[in-house]
Design a protein around this motif. Structure first.
Motif, PDB file in Angstrom:
ATOM      1  N   HIS A  22     -79.781  11.116 136.978  1.00 26.12           N
ATOM      2  CA  HIS A  22     -80.081  10.580 135.648  1.00 26.12           C
ATOM      3  C   HIS A  22     -78.913   9.763 135.104  1.00 26.12           C
ATOM      4  O   HIS A  22     -79.115   8.740 134.444  1.00 26.12           O
ATOM      5  N   TYR A  23     -77.691  10.209 135.406  1.00 26.82           N
ATOM      6  CA  TYR A  23     -76.510   9.503 134.887  1.00 26.82           C
ATOM      7  C   TYR A  23     -76.358   8.124 135.521  1.00 26.82           C
ATOM      8  O   TYR A  23     -75.739   7.228 134.940  1.00 26.82           O
ATOM      9  N   MET A  61     -83.812  20.082 139.973  1.00 26.57           N
ATOM     10  CA  MET A  61     -83.016  20.003 138.753  1.00 26.57           C
ATOM     11  C   MET A  61     -81.664  19.354 139.028  1.00 26.57           C
ATOM     12  O   MET A  61     -81.184  18.525 138.237  1.00 26.57           O
ATOM     13  N   ARG A 117     -75.519  16.255 123.843  1.00 27.85           N
ATOM     14  CA  ARG A 117     -76.025  15.112 124.605  1.00 27.85           C
ATOM     15  C   ARG A 117     -76.391  15.512 126.028  1.00 27.85           C
ATOM     16  O   ARG A 117     -77.470  15.205 126.517  1.00 27.85           O
ATOM     17  N   HIS A 118     -75.472  16.213 126.688  1.00 29.32           N
ATOM     18  CA  HIS A 118     -75.732  16.562 128.088  1.00 29.32           C
ATOM     19  C   HIS A 118     -76.883  17.556 128.213  1.00 29.32           C
ATOM     20  O   HIS A 118     -77.624  17.532 129.193  1.00 29.32           O
ATOM     21  N   LEU A 119     -77.040  18.400 127.215  1.00 27.86           N
ATOM     22  CA  LEU A 119     -78.193  19.302 127.218  1.00 27.86           C
ATOM     23  C   LEU A 119     -79.490  18.498 127.111  1.00 27.86           C
ATOM     24  O   LEU A 119     -80.444  18.731 127.860  1.00 27.86           O
ATOM     25  N   THR A 144     -80.883  15.761 137.364  1.00 27.80           N
ATOM     26  CA  THR A 144     -79.826  15.695 136.364  1.00 27.80           C
ATOM     27  C   THR A 144     -78.691  14.782 136.805  1.00 27.80           C
ATOM     28  O   THR A 144     -78.218  13.947 136.031  1.00 27.80           O
ATOM     29  N   ASP A 154     -72.089  20.410 125.137  1.00 21.00           N
ATOM     30  CA  ASP A 154     -72.268  19.092 124.528  1.00 21.00           C
ATOM     31  C   ASP A 154     -73.761  18.834 124.365  1.00 21.00           C
ATOM     32  O   ASP A 154     -74.504  18.797 125.355  1.00 21.00           O
ATOM     33  N   CYS A 174     -70.208  20.263 132.335  1.00 23.33           N
ATOM     34  CA  CYS A 174     -71.312  20.780 131.532  1.00 23.33           C
ATOM     35  C   CYS A 174     -72.552  21.050 132.399  1.00 23.33           C
ATOM     36  O   CYS A 174     -73.173  22.104 132.307  1.00 23.33           O
ATOM     37  N   VAL A 175     -72.878  20.089 133.237  1.00 22.77           N
ATOM     38  CA  VAL A 175     -74.042  20.235 134.114  1.00 22.77           C
ATOM     39  C   VAL A 175     -73.834  21.410 135.073  1.00 22.77           C
ATOM     40  O   VAL A 175     -74.722  22.256 135.246  1.00 22.77           O
ATOM     41  N   GLN A 233     -79.619   3.766 129.034  1.00 19.67           N
ATOM     42  CA  GLN A 233     -79.981   4.599 127.883  1.00 19.67           C
ATOM     43  C   GLN A 233     -78.786   5.429 127.435  1.00 19.67           C
ATOM     44  O   GLN A 233     -78.507   5.547 126.231  1.00 19.67           O
ATOM     45  N   ILE A 234     -78.062   5.985 128.417  1.00 21.16           N
ATOM     46  CA  ILE A 234     -76.898   6.801 128.098  1.00 21.16           C
ATOM     47  C   ILE A 234     -75.823   5.973 127.400  1.00 21.16           C
ATOM     48  O   ILE A 234     -75.209   6.423 126.433  1.00 21.16           O
ATOM     49  N   TYR A 244     -79.915  15.322 127.912  1.00 11.02           N
ATOM     50  CA  TYR A 244     -80.092  14.548 129.148  1.00 11.02           C
ATOM     51  C   TYR A 244     -80.686  15.429 130.246  1.00 11.02           C
ATOM     52  O   TYR A 244     -81.558  14.999 131.002  1.00 11.02           O
ATOM     53  N   MET A 245     -80.208  16.665 130.337  1.00 12.41           N
ATOM     54  CA  MET A 245     -80.702  17.559 131.378  1.00 12.41           C
ATOM     55  C   MET A 245     -82.186  17.855 131.175  1.00 12.41           C
ATOM     56  O   MET A 245     -82.963  17.861 132.140  1.00 12.41           O
ATOM     57  N   ILE A 285     -74.070  24.848 133.145  1.00 11.36           N
ATOM     58  CA  ILE A 285     -75.417  25.257 132.733  1.00 11.36           C
ATOM     59  C   ILE A 285     -76.234  25.711 133.941  1.00 11.36           C
ATOM     60  O   ILE A 285     -76.903  26.752 133.908  1.00 11.36           O
ATOM     61  N   ALA A 289     -69.198  15.707 131.546  1.00  7.01           N
ATOM     62  CA  ALA A 289     -70.594  15.765 131.972  1.00  7.01           C
ATOM     63  C   ALA A 289     -70.735  16.626 133.221  1.00  7.01           C
ATOM     64  O   ALA A 289     -71.614  17.498 133.301  1.00  7.01           O
TER      65      ALA A 289
END
Lengths: 214, 214
Positions: free
Chosen positions: A172-173, A165, B160-162, A169, B158, A200-201, A179-180, B164-165, A204, A197
Motif C-alpha cells: 500500500h505504501y 495482510m 494514519r498508519h492504522l 499493508t 499513529d 507501526c505495521v 494518496q499517502i 492505511y492498514m 500491530i 511506518a
DNA sequence: GTCTATAGAATGATAGAC
DNA sequence: GTCTATCATTCTATAGAC
C-alpha cells in the motif's frame, strides 16, 4: 585470454546492457504511471531519449517489454522471503520479512505499481506466474506459519489472511503513495516516517497474532 | 397532480435513469478490467448492448463517464465511516468499520479496482477529491483515534498508519481478488470464507492495537 | 432519444537507409 | 546497432438521418 577480439566485443556488450537497463527502468516508471495500455512506446522512448525503433530492436513487442518489467519486481519480492527459512522465531522471521517488504516499497515503488495494475486487471500477461511460482511459494510459507501455530508460538490465525495482510499493508505504501503523500501535507515520506511506518505495521501485526511483545 | 402530461414524462425519465445506471454499471466493470485507457467506449457500448453514440449522448466524454464511476465508490466508502461517529468504544467502531469495508469489497469489487487504478496512476482525474474530501474525512477520524489513545482505550499507534492498514487490507480482497482466487484453488471466496477473512482481519488489527480481547 | 457512418488523431510495429 | 519515415489499425468523438 583472447586479447584482440575481446575488448570491442565487451564494449558493445556493455553498451547493450546499459541500454537494456535504461529501457527497463524507464518503462517501469511509464507503465506504473499510465498502465499497460496508457503507456506508449513513444513516451518510453522519449523519456529514455532513444528513437522508438530502438525499443522494438531490444524488445520485439510492447508486451515483451512489459512482461520483463513485471517479472523483475516479482523476483525481488521472492528474494525478500528468505527470512521465512533462515530466521528461527516468528517474531524474527515476520519482522524481517515486513521490513524487507517496506524497503522494497520505498526502493521499487514503480515495480510494485505495475504489479498491482497487472493483478487488478486479472493478470492477463503473467497469469502463469500466479498459478505456478506464486502458488508454490505461498504453500511452503503457509506450512511454516502452520508449524508456528502448532508449536504455540503464535495464535491460530489463517496463514493466508496473515500473508494477505502483510502484502496489502506493505505494498500500500508503494501503490497508494500518491494518496499517502496528499495526506502527508503533500510531502514524500522521509526517513523517519518510513521507519515509524515500518515499526507501526510490524508492531500491530506481531501483537495481533500474539507473537512477541516489542 | 397534473394527470395528463406526467405519465409519459415519468416513463421517459424512468427509462433515462435505467439507461444511465446500465451504462455506469457496465463502465465500472470494463474500467476495472482494462484501466482507463484500456477500456474503450466501444467495449462498454457492446457490453451494455447500446450503440456507442448513445454513451456520448449521456456522457459527453469518456472522462466524464469515468469520473462518475470513481465518485460512486468513493461516496460509498464515505458512508461506511459513520461508525466512527455513532459507535462508542474503539472495538465497536473499528470492527463495524472493518466489517463494512469488507462487505463493500465483496459487493463493489469493480469500483474498488477502478479507484485503486486511479490512485496508482497519481489520481489524475480525481486529484481534487483527495485534497479536499478525503483530507477532511481523514483529519476528523484521526482526531477520534487520538481521543481513544488519550483515554487509554487503545495503544499509542499513529492513527494514519492504522487507517492505511485498514484500507489496504480490506481493499486488497477486492483489488487483488484474482490473485486471491488463484491461491484459493481457483475458486471465488464463498460466504464462510468471507466471514472468516473479516473475523481474522478484525481480530489481528484490534488485538494489534490493544483494543478488546475477542 | 436512437442509430449509422465517418472524420480526425494517435498508436504499435516495420521497412530500409546509414 | 541506430535512426527516419511510414503503413495499417484503432480509438474518441461527432454529424446527420430517423
Amino acid at each position: 585470454m583472447p586479447p584482440v577480439a575481446e575488448k570491442p566485443l565487451n564494449r558493445r556488450e556493455g553498451l547493450r546492457r546499459e541500454t537494456l537497463a535504461l529501457i527497463l527502468a524507464t518503462a517501469e516508471r511509464i507503465f506504473a504511471e499510465h498502465g499497460f495500455k496508457g503507456a506508449t512506446m513513444q513516451a518510453i522512448a522519449d523519456e529514455a531519449k532513444l528513437p522508438k525503433a530502438n525499443l522494438h530492436y531490444y524488445f520485439p513487442t510492447k508486451q515483451d517489454l512489459y512482461r520483463q518489467v513485471v517479472e523483475r519486481i516479482f523476483n525481488i519480492w521472492l528474494d525478500a522471503a528468505d527470512s521465512f527459512d533462515t530466521q528461527g522465531t516468528p517474531e524474527a522471521a515476520l519482522s524481517t520479512y515486513i521490513r524487507k517488504k517496506m524497503e522494497i516499497s520505498r526502493s521499487h515503488p514503480y515495480g510494485s505499481k505495475v504489479w498491482a495494475n497487472e493483478v487488478i486487471h486479472g493478470a492477463p500477461i503473467i497469469h502463469d506466474y500466479l498459478e505456478t511460482t506464486l502458488t508454490e511459494w505461498t504453500e511452503t510459507r503457509i506450512k511454516v506459519i502452520e508449524r508456528w501455530i502448532a508449536e504455540g508460538a503464535i495464535d491460530p490465525v489463517d496463514p493466508r489472511h496473515l500473508l494477505y495482510m502483510i502484502w496489502a499493508t506493505t505494498q500500500h505504501y508503494a501503490d497508494f503513495s500518491h494518496q499517502i503523500e496528499t495526506l502527508n501535507e503533500g510531502q514524500v515520506m522521509n526517513d523517519r516516517q518510513w521507519a515509524e511506518a515500518t515499526e507501526c505495521v510490524t508492531r500491530i501485526i506481531l501483537r495481533g497474532i500474539g507473537a512477541g511483545q516489542l
